[in-house]
Design a protein around this motif. Structure first.
Motif, PDB file in Angstrom:
ATOM      1  N   PRO A 185       0.808  -1.230   0.000  1.00  0.00           N
ATOM      2  CA  PRO A 185       0.000   0.000   0.000  1.00  0.00           C
ATOM      3  C   PRO A 185       0.835   1.272   0.000  1.00  0.00           C
ATOM      4  N   ALA A 186       2.133   1.149   0.245  1.00  0.00           N
ATOM      5  CA  ALA A 186       2.996   2.323   0.146  1.00  0.00           C
ATOM      6  C   ALA A 186       3.207   2.719  -1.313  1.00  0.00           C
ATOM      7  N   LEU A 187       3.004   1.755  -2.221  1.00  0.00           N
ATOM      8  CA  LEU A 187       3.197   2.005  -3.647  1.00  0.00           C
ATOM      9  C   LEU A 187       1.872   2.073  -4.410  1.00  0.00           C
ATOM     10  N   TYR A 188       0.869   1.365  -3.906  1.00  0.00           N
ATOM     11  CA  TYR A 188      -0.416   1.256  -4.593  1.00  0.00           C
ATOM     12  C   TYR A 188      -1.530   1.800  -3.699  1.00  0.00           C
ATOM     13  N   LYS A 189      -2.446   2.552  -4.279  1.00  0.00           N
ATOM     14  CA  LYS A 189      -3.643   2.987  -3.577  1.00  0.00           C
ATOM     15  C   LYS A 189      -4.789   2.049  -3.936  1.00  0.00           C
ATOM     16  N   GLU A 190      -5.652   1.785  -2.940  1.00  0.00           N
ATOM     17  CA  GLU A 190      -6.778   0.878  -3.171  1.00  0.00           C
ATOM     18  C   GLU A 190      -8.000   1.667  -3.632  1.00  0.00           C
ATOM     19  N   ILE A 212      -9.745   5.647   1.276  1.00  0.00           N
ATOM     20  CA  ILE A 212      -8.794   6.280   2.183  1.00  0.00           C
ATOM     21  C   ILE A 212      -8.810   5.616   3.550  1.00  0.00           C
ATOM     22  N   ALA A 213      -9.991   5.296   4.048  1.00  0.00           N
ATOM     23  CA  ALA A 213     -10.133   4.610   5.336  1.00  0.00           C
ATOM     24  C   ALA A 213     -11.303   3.642   5.239  1.00  0.00           C
ATOM     25  N   VAL A 214     -11.124   2.460   5.843  1.00  0.00           N
ATOM     26  CA  VAL A 214     -12.121   1.391   5.749  1.00  0.00           C
ATOM     27  C   VAL A 214     -12.434   0.863   7.140  1.00  0.00           C
ATOM     28  N   ARG A 215     -13.695   0.525   7.380  1.00  0.00           N
ATOM     29  CA  ARG A 215     -14.105  -0.107   8.635  1.00  0.00           C
ATOM     30  C   ARG A 215     -14.964  -1.314   8.317  1.00  0.00           C
ATOM     31  N   SER A 216     -14.570  -2.476   8.826  1.00  0.00           N
ATOM     32  CA  SER A 216     -15.302  -3.732   8.586  1.00  0.00           C
ATOM     33  C   SER A 216     -15.525  -3.977   7.095  1.00  0.00           C
ATOM     34  N   GLY A 217     -14.513  -3.667   6.300  1.00  0.00           N
ATOM     35  CA  GLY A 217     -14.580  -3.931   4.871  1.00  0.00           C
ATOM     36  C   GLY A 217     -15.313  -2.887   4.064  1.00  0.00           C
ATOM     37  N   GLU A 218     -15.865  -1.864   4.736  1.00  0.00           N
ATOM     38  CA  GLU A 218     -16.646  -0.843   4.023  1.00  0.00           C
ATOM     39  C   GLU A 218     -15.990   0.524   4.171  1.00  0.00           C
ATOM     40  N   ILE A 219     -15.990   1.271   3.074  1.00  0.00           N
ATOM     41  CA  ILE A 219     -15.317   2.562   3.038  1.00  0.00           C
ATOM     42  C   ILE A 219     -15.935   3.538   4.036  1.00  0.00           C
ATOM     43  N   LEU A 251      -9.590  -2.785  -6.847  1.00  0.00           N
ATOM     44  CA  LEU A 251      -8.269  -2.918  -7.457  1.00  0.00           C
ATOM     45  C   LEU A 251      -7.268  -2.004  -6.768  1.00  0.00           C
ATOM     46  N   PHE A 252      -5.993  -2.257  -7.070  1.00  0.00           N
ATOM     47  CA  PHE A 252      -4.907  -1.401  -6.618  1.00  0.00           C
ATOM     48  C   PHE A 252      -4.332  -0.668  -7.826  1.00  0.00           C
ATOM     49  N   PHE A 253      -3.945   0.592  -7.606  1.00  0.00           N
ATOM     50  CA  PHE A 253      -3.459   1.431  -8.700  1.00  0.00           C
ATOM     51  C   PHE A 253      -2.196   2.158  -8.268  1.00  0.00           C
ATOM     52  N   ASN A 254      -1.129   1.959  -9.038  1.00  0.00           N
ATOM     53  CA  ASN A 254       0.117   2.670  -8.831  1.00  0.00           C
ATOM     54  C   ASN A 254       0.188   3.787  -9.873  1.00  0.00           C
ATOM     55  N   LYS A 255      -0.043   5.014  -9.448  1.00  0.00           N
ATOM     56  CA  LYS A 255      -0.093   6.125 -10.399  1.00  0.00           C
ATOM     57  C   LYS A 255       1.256   6.388 -11.043  1.00  0.00           C
ATOM     58  N   ALA A 256       2.344   6.100 -10.326  1.00  0.00           N
ATOM     59  CA  ALA A 256       3.677   6.364 -10.864  1.00  0.00           C
ATOM     60  C   ALA A 256       3.986   5.465 -12.053  1.00  0.00           C
ATOM     61  N   ASN A 258       1.548   3.427 -13.429  1.00  0.00           N
ATOM     62  CA  ASN A 258       0.287   3.162 -14.120  1.00  0.00           C
ATOM     63  C   ASN A 258      -0.103   1.679 -14.065  1.00  0.00           C
ATOM     64  N   ASP A 259       0.423   0.964 -13.073  1.00  0.00           N
ATOM     65  CA  ASP A 259       0.118  -0.459 -12.917  1.00  0.00           C
ATOM     66  C   ASP A 259      -1.194  -0.628 -12.163  1.00  0.00           C
ATOM     67  N   ILE A 260      -2.046  -1.524 -12.661  1.00  0.00           N
ATOM     68  CA  ILE A 260      -3.340  -1.804 -12.046  1.00  0.00           C
ATOM     69  C   ILE A 260      -3.421  -3.291 -11.717  1.00  0.00           C
ATOM     70  N   VAL A 261      -3.798  -3.598 -10.483  1.00  0.00           N
ATOM     71  CA  VAL A 261      -3.928  -4.979 -10.029  1.00  0.00           C
ATOM     72  C   VAL A 261      -5.338  -5.174  -9.489  1.00  0.00           C
ATOM     73  N   ALA A 262      -6.139  -5.993 -10.150  1.00  0.00           N
ATOM     74  CA  ALA A 262      -7.526  -6.238  -9.728  1.00  0.00           C
ATOM     75  C   ALA A 262      -7.566  -7.315  -8.655  1.00  0.00           C
ATOM     76  N   ILE A 263      -8.453  -7.159  -7.690  1.00  0.00           N
ATOM     77  CA  ILE A 263      -8.540  -8.149  -6.618  1.00  0.00           C
ATOM     78  C   ILE A 263      -9.934  -8.744  -6.447  1.00  0.00           C
ATOM     79  N   GLU A 264     -10.984  -7.980  -6.728  1.00  0.00           N
ATOM     80  CA  GLU A 264     -12.339  -8.500  -6.520  1.00  0.00           C
ATOM     81  C   GLU A 264     -13.327  -7.836  -7.468  1.00  0.00           C
TER      82      GLU A 264
END
Length: 322
Positions: A185-190, A212-219, A251-256, A258-264
């Motif tokens: 998460p230091a490189l990718y934002k969710e 930015i912040a999540v509680r019990s899986g919900e933003i 997904l996760f996105f690295n703006k630097a 431009n890498d995108i990693v999908a998770i669900e």
């Protein structure tokens, strides 16, 4: 034509119920939004609905028949599911509701099954050439790694394993656990992306919102962000056979890089959708127009960028409760 809307497993989805009430009244002033829940008396979303009903659990053999009975009694024209566990049974019974002229806003069972089983979802990602966290051999692991169940939701039973000492027999022996590459998460934002797919299974809107912040899986804190994720999804999944309505992609996105990693992918309204709604991505209106007015829904990106949502707990008060 019946134009009342029913929202299942309403729980705390007050904002979603209010959005449907607001948009439905604009088109059909006499129509109402009804909610069902296993414990509706203690559901704030049920309490602010125009009417609500108790229903058995989704794994009960009477669930479909009870839901259908409530729909008949209340002239329901559309059902909007809200939780993962009900999607499979509803997708399998979609034809039952179609015979009653009820629009059940759930994707086809093949797509739902792929989303519910993360092993199948990885196959889906591979077929569409979408990068996802690569599997890790649990008997020859590389650290750090991430563990989650293949059928999990709401961030339950997930683990970040940083060292071999943290890896236990419980992790290794649980047949539901998937071992995978850790995305830093230091490189990718969710991000969660609220997508709308029309009757022709075409992508008509995509709103990336940073978690930015999540509680019990919900933003709990998030911001809309017009970025390269939108073009990426339009290139990769402009059409998904069987997909309809609101589809949330994580997904996760690295703006630097431009890498995108999908998770669900969750083929339903997500808990954070109210942010996209307030930004102008009006999916309740789209559903009402497409299914009740037979309008053709086309692509739009007319929504507000950099809209920040800061959630807080609020109260629904019920007088004379017994």
């Amino acid at each position: 034509m019946n134009t009342n809307v029913l929202i299942t497993s309403a729980g705390q989805r007050v904002s979603l119920v209010k959005a449907f009430q607001k948009e439905l009244k604009k088109k059909f002033p006499d129509s109402i939004v009804i909610s069902v829940d296993f414990n509706p008396d203690l559901s704030p979303a049920c309490r602010i609905s125009d009417a609500y009903y108790k229903i058995c659990r989704v794994n009960d053999s009477q669930y479909v028949s009870e839901l259908l009975s409530i729909c008949r009694e209340n002239n329901i024209g559309m059902i909007v599911p809200t939780i993962d566990t009900e999607l499979k049974i509803l997708a399998e019974n979609k034809a039952v509701f179609q015979k009653e002229d009820i629009h059940l806003i759930v994707s086809d069972k093949g797509f739902v099954n792929s989303c519910r089983d993360k092993r199948l979802l990885n196959d889906f990602f591979s077929a569409y050439n979408i990068r996802f966290p690569q599997p890790v051999d649990k008997y020859n692991p590389i650290f750090p790694l991430f563990i989650k169940p293949y059928d999990g939701s709401l961030s339950k039973d997930i683990y970040l394993i940083k060292t071999e000492a943290e890896l236990t027999d419980y992790h290794k022996e649980n047949p539901k656990f998937m071992f995978m590459e850790y995305i830093d998460p230091a490189l990718y934002k969710e991000y969660t992306v609220d997508c709308y797919y029309n009757k022709d299974h075409q992508l008509c809107c995509a709103v990336p919102r940073q978690r930015i912040a999540v509680r019990s899986g919900e933003i709990q804190k998030g911001v809309t962000d017009k970025n390269n994720i939108i073009d990426y999804l339009n290139q990769k999944v402009a059409t998904i056979p069987g997909a309809v309505g609101c589809i949330t992609t994580q997904l996760f996105f690295n703006k630097a890089s431009n890498d995108i990693v999908a998770i669900e992918i969750n083929p339903r309204f997500g808990g954070g959708y109210p942010l996209s709604y307030e930004a102008g991505a009006n999916y309740p209106k789209m559903l009402i127009e497409e299914y009740f007015e037979n309008k053709i829904i086309t692509y739009t990106d007319d929504w507000e960028d950099q809209l920040l949502m800061l959630r807080y707990d609020a109260e629904v008060l019920v007088r004379n409760y017994e």
